[in-house]
Write an enzyme that holds these catalytic residues in place. Structure first.
Site, PDB file in Angstrom:
ATOM      1  N   GLU A 141       0.822  -1.214   0.000  1.00 36.06           N
ATOM      2  CA  GLU A 141       0.000   0.000   0.000  1.00 36.06           C
ATOM      3  C   GLU A 141       0.854   1.262   0.000  1.00 36.06           C
ATOM      4  OE1 GLU A 141      -2.972   1.974  -0.622  1.00 36.06           O
ATOM      5  OE2 GLU A 141      -3.835   0.232   0.380  1.00 36.06           O
TER       6      GLU A 141
ATOM      7  N   GLY B 199       1.006   7.415  -0.398  1.00 33.23           N
ATOM      8  CA  GLY B 199       1.019   6.883   0.967  1.00 33.23           C
ATOM      9  C   GLY B 199      -0.185   7.220   1.825  1.00 33.23           C
TER      10      GLY B 199
ATOM     11  N   ILE C 167      -3.252   7.847   0.846  1.00 33.82           N
ATOM     12  CA  ILE C 167      -4.526   7.432   0.251  1.00 33.82           C
ATOM     13  C   ILE C 167      -4.552   5.904   0.205  1.00 33.82           C
ATOM     14  CG2 ILE C 167      -6.010   7.590  -1.782  1.00 33.82           C
ATOM     15  CD1 ILE C 167      -4.463  10.084  -2.613  1.00 33.82           C
TER      16      ILE C 167
ATOM     17  N   LYS D  67       5.048   4.481  -9.713  1.00 29.94           N
ATOM     18  CA  LYS D  67       3.759   4.293  -9.047  1.00 29.94           C
ATOM     19  C   LYS D  67       2.686   3.885 -10.056  1.00 29.94           C
ATOM     20  CE  LYS D  67       5.039   7.656  -5.506  1.00 29.94           C
ATOM     21  NZ  LYS D  67       4.886   9.044  -5.039  1.00 29.94           N
TER      22      LYS D  67
ATOM     23  N   GLY E 221       5.408  11.324   3.255  1.00 31.77           N
ATOM     24  CA  GLY E 221       5.695  11.874   4.573  1.00 31.77           C
ATOM     25  C   GLY E 221       5.821  10.760   5.598  1.00 31.77           C
TER      26      GLY E 221
END
Length: 401
Positions: free
Chosen positions: A128, A133, A135, A204, A301
């Protein structure tokens, strides 16, 4: 087992965030999993730069020290690059450990092999945190795959480029100035190439492609363009026309071929990406039953990424049986696309009858509509062309050319 033992590979921003979140959310994890979750080992590259957060945590530069632990249940990959992460996770899976990764480049190229190996060994594999990150995009897509077919995806997947574009527009700064602000705020690496040239967003996109389409686009056919060439005057002209620059990943499939584009585009104020600012990410999922679903949140983040990793830990033992499900993108054959051209004066007779000038934004910028852009114009050194996503509404009276 009375507790779940976890090893962290990497102890930078992401690794520290995972450790702190496991500690601060221990009660919640124990209620959900029925056991204590304990970080027992951390792998670092330079042991002199780190201090073990707890005297019971093994801090080491030797991965074999971690693999030799008698009871190890989960290995979390928080390092970057294809290697050594890929080799580390293969060894962990062979040992019978569940694995969770935030490493999008490694997973973009080796995810299929790791998934097959995890299935063979009967362990869970979570990823995931490799995409957006903050969402829960992977879990959302997995849930939708149960009944929906996907028609395509548009997404802002890189917070650094979105932050830079937002600052250029708001402050009138150059690309170099906005990049420096991004570095000062910790949003850009000392070498920002992966972000500003679109590689990070491409990785991604490849992860999402494997999940939805069961395969990846041919890397040689991918259109990848960064944001370094966008000029402040482009920003100013676009803003006056209620247009904003966004760096967008587009995935679709037609004739059994997966298409992927990573490029700067312009969106009007009616487009959902128009209000996606700063380090936010946004994903637009087009499905056959739900229509278009929009998700938005922080893309990266310390704690958004840690949140994604902990969600994976909770879901590790849940099987995801829904196979890839996608339909070819269906486009209206009579529909025309729109672009914004920045450059010198455009003469309609030079453009040809197949290109319609919608509006003149100023003496150097035009909105045009056509089925495609002629090669001679798209390859011209005198003009810069950006696709328009969404429909441009004329702001002025029709021009005479």
């Amino acid at each position: 087992m009375s507790k779940i033992n976890v090893a962290l590979l990497g102890y930078g921003t992401v690794g520290k965030g995972v450790y702190r979140t496991i500690e601060s959310h221990q009660d919640r994890l124990q209620r959900l999993l029925g056991k204590e979750v304990k970080v027992v080992a951390i792998l670092v590259r330079n042991i002199d730069k780190h201090i073990a957060p707890d005297e019971h945590v093994l801090l080491t530069t030797n991965y074999e020290d971690i693999l030799s632990l008698p009871e190890l249940h989960i290995v979390i990959d928080a390092i970057v690059g294809r290697e050594p992460g890929f080799s580390y996770l293969k060894k962990a899976i062979d040992k019978g450990c569940h694995v969770v990764t935030a490493n999008k480049e490694m997973f973009a190229f080796h995810g299929t092999e790791l998934q097959a190996l995890a299935l063979e060994k009967g362990v869970g594999l979570g990823y995931e945190a490799t995409v957006a990150g903050g969402i829960p995009i992977i879990q959302t897509i997995r849930q939708l795959l149960s009944v929906n077919h996907f028609l395509g995806i548009e997404a802002i997947l890189n917070g650094t480029t979105n932050f830079i574009l937002t600052n250029m527009r708001k402050l009138g700064s150059t690309f170099a100035e906005a990049l420096q602000v991004a570095k000062e705020n910790g949003y850009a690496e000392s070498d920002p190439t992966n972000d500003i040239e679109g590689y990070d967003a491409l990785y991604k996109g490849m992860v999402l492609s494997q999940l939805i389409y069961g395969g990846k686009p041919n890397i040689k056919s991918v259109k990848r363009k960064g944001i370094t060439h966008i000029q402040p005057n482009h920003m100013k002209i676009a803003e006056e026309a209620d247009l904003r620059f966004k760096h967008v990943v587009t995935l679709s499939k037609s004739n059994n071929e997966i298409q992927c584009k990573v490029e700067p585009v312009l969106v009007p104020d009616s487009h959902p990406f128009y209000q996606v600012e700063g380090v936010q990410n946004s994903v637009s999922l087009a499905t056959d039953l739900l229509g278009t679903l929009q998700l938005q949140g922080p893309g990266a983040g310390m704690f958004p990424t840690a949140s994604a990793i902990l969600e994976d830990i909770i879901q590790l033992e849940n099987e995801h049986k829904a196979p890839p499900a996608a339909k070819d993108s269906v486009t209206d054959q009579d529909a025309l696309s729109q672009w914004v051209i920045f450059g010198g004066y455009l003469e309609s007779e030079k453009l040809g009858s197949d290109i319609k000038i919608i509006e003149k934004l100023d003496d150097t910028a035009w909105v045009i509509e056509a089925e495609y852009i002629p090669l001679g114009l798209s390859h011209s050194s005198d003009v810069t062309i950006y696709p328009l996503r969404g429909k441009y509404e004329r702001k002025k009276l029709p021009i005479q050319v």
